[in-house]
Design an enzyme around this catalytic site. Structure first.
Site, PDB file in Angstrom:
ATOM      1  CD  GLU A 133      -3.774  -2.536   7.095  1.00 52.79           C
ATOM      2  OE1 GLU A 133      -2.628  -2.703   6.674  1.00 52.79           O
ATOM      3  OE2 GLU A 133      -4.460  -1.549   6.816  1.00 52.79           O
TER       4      GLU A 133
ATOM      5  CG  HIS B 174      -5.935   1.938   5.007  1.00 49.26           C
ATOM      6  ND1 HIS B 174      -5.527   2.880   5.901  1.00 49.26           N
ATOM      7  CD2 HIS B 174      -4.928   1.048   4.895  1.00 49.26           C
ATOM      8  CE1 HIS B 174      -4.300   2.580   6.317  1.00 49.26           C
ATOM      9  NE2 HIS B 174      -3.914   1.469   5.715  1.00 49.26           N
TER      10      HIS B 174
ATOM     11  CD  GLU C 204      -2.987   5.491   6.680  1.00 46.48           C
ATOM     12  OE1 GLU C 204      -2.919   5.539   5.436  1.00 46.48           O
ATOM     13  OE2 GLU C 204      -2.076   4.983   7.378  1.00 46.48           O
TER      14      GLU C 204
ATOM     15  CE  LYS D 131      -0.287   3.225   4.688  1.00 48.57           C
ATOM     16  NZ  LYS D 131      -0.189   3.327   6.135  1.00 48.57           N
TER      17      LYS D 131
ATOM     18  CB  SER E 183       4.948  -2.029  11.914  1.00 50.25           C
ATOM     19  OG  SER E 183       4.552  -0.690  12.186  1.00 50.25           O
TER      20      SER E 183
ATOM     21  N   GLY F  93       2.231   2.129  10.776  1.00 50.76           N
ATOM     22  CA  GLY F  93       3.175   3.236  10.661  1.00 50.76           C
ATOM     23  C   GLY F  93       3.846   3.605  11.974  1.00 50.76           C
TER      24      GLY F  93
ATOM     25  CG  ASN G 139      -1.764   1.212   1.362  1.00 48.21           C
ATOM     26  OD1 ASN G 139      -1.817   2.031   0.444  1.00 48.21           O
ATOM     27  ND2 ASN G 139      -2.436   1.359   2.497  1.00 48.21           N
TER      28      ASN G 139
HETATM   29  P1  PGA Z   1       2.660   0.207   7.623  1.00 53.04           P
HETATM   30  O1  PGA Z   1       1.201   0.435   6.985  1.00 53.04           O
HETATM   31  O2  PGA Z   1       3.178  -1.107   7.047  1.00 53.04           O
HETATM   32  O3  PGA Z   1       3.476   1.367   7.214  1.00 53.04           O
HETATM   33  O4  PGA Z   1       2.473   0.086   9.111  1.00 53.04           O
HETATM   34  C1  PGA Z   1       0.319  -0.627   6.782  1.00 53.04           C
HETATM   35  C2  PGA Z   1      -0.948  -0.139   6.184  1.00 53.04           C
HETATM   36  O5  PGA Z   1      -1.423   0.950   6.545  1.00 53.04           O
HETATM   37  O6  PGA Z   1      -1.546  -0.822   5.308  1.00 53.04           O
END
Ligand code: PGA
Length: 250
Positions: free
Chosen positions: A167, A95, A97, A11, A213, A173, A9
């Protein structure tokens, strides 16, 4: 059908040149037949990435979001028919976010899932609890509600078409990964939920990815858990150095 999946992803990162270079370098990897790679690219690059990877059966391209309406006065939004017209057939929906920053509700996500299935596209359905809920041990109930509100209205034939991504928000993140046991516990719980709602075979056939992560140092252990079928990877999907070993971690 249940598959091992390494989904990136990206982003809101990269520019045309760096996105194309990353896609080409992943496309050139020797990817094992038992692994599917998904590149979740920003919408403006999707058509390029589809073109660059179109001859590679192991690499698929996903959008990070879509609008649920077929068309209309939704300035700045991207419809499912638009995505289909450039050869994209998978979309990340829900997601955290999108839920937290852009106020997407379970109902919005339900409508997106329905619209995607209607257009023969694969929803990559994201779920997961915030830190406060985890600290109060409420994660199972929380994610169960997300399922009930957005995907458990689907019929047997439809639910099988989803890819699920668990997730935990506190792991996204933050560098703080769920332990392999925490991931396995939640994935087993989710598979049981699907089994109870539908049946055992359907539950066994759905790919459930872990996200939060994931990096080369923890991918192998996470992916070796019985109910973890791969990862949805943010930060570590932005370079070949990190994403390559994750693709090879199965
Ligand atoms: P990250 O993000 O691997 O940077 O923690 C995962 C995600 O949001 O899909």
């Amino acid at each position: 059908m249940r598959r091992n999946i390494a989904a990136g992803n990206w982003k809101m990162n990269l520019t045309l040149k760096s996105a194309n270079e990353l896609a080409v370098s992943i496309n050139n990897l020797e990817i094992n037949d038992n692994v599917d790679v998904i590149l979740g690219a920003p919408s403006v690059f999707l058509a390029n990435i589809v073109e660059l990877t179109k001859d590679n059966k192991r690499v698929n391209v996903a959008a990070q979001n879509c609008h649920q309406a077929e068309k209309g006065a939704f300035t700045g939004e991207i419809s499912i028919p638009m995505l289909a017209s450039i050869g994209v057939n998978q979309v990340i929906v829900g997601h955290s976010e999108r839920r937290e920053i852009f106020n997407e509700s379970d109902q919005d996500i339900k409508e997106k899932v329905d619209a995607l299935l209607l257009n023969n596209m694969t929803p990559i359905f994201c779920c997961g609890e915030p830190l406060m809920i985890r600290e109060a041990s409420g994660q199972n109930d929380y994610v169960k509600k997300q399922f009930e509100n957005s995907i458990f209205h689907l019929g047997e034939n439809e639910i099988q078409k989803l890819i699920i991504a668990y997730e935990p928000i506190w792991a996204i993140g933050t560098g703080k990964t769920a332990s392999p046991e925490q991931a396995q516990d939640m994935h087993a719980f989710l598979r049981q939920l699907i089994s109870d709602k539908y049946n055992h075979d359907i539950a066994e056939n759905i790919s459930i990815l872990y996200g939060g992560s994931v990096k080369p140092a923890n991918a192998k252990e996470l992916f070796s858990q019985d109910d973890v079928d791969g990862g949805l990877v943010g930060g570590a999907s932005l370079s070949l150095e990190n994403f390559g070993p994750i693709i090879e971690a199965f």
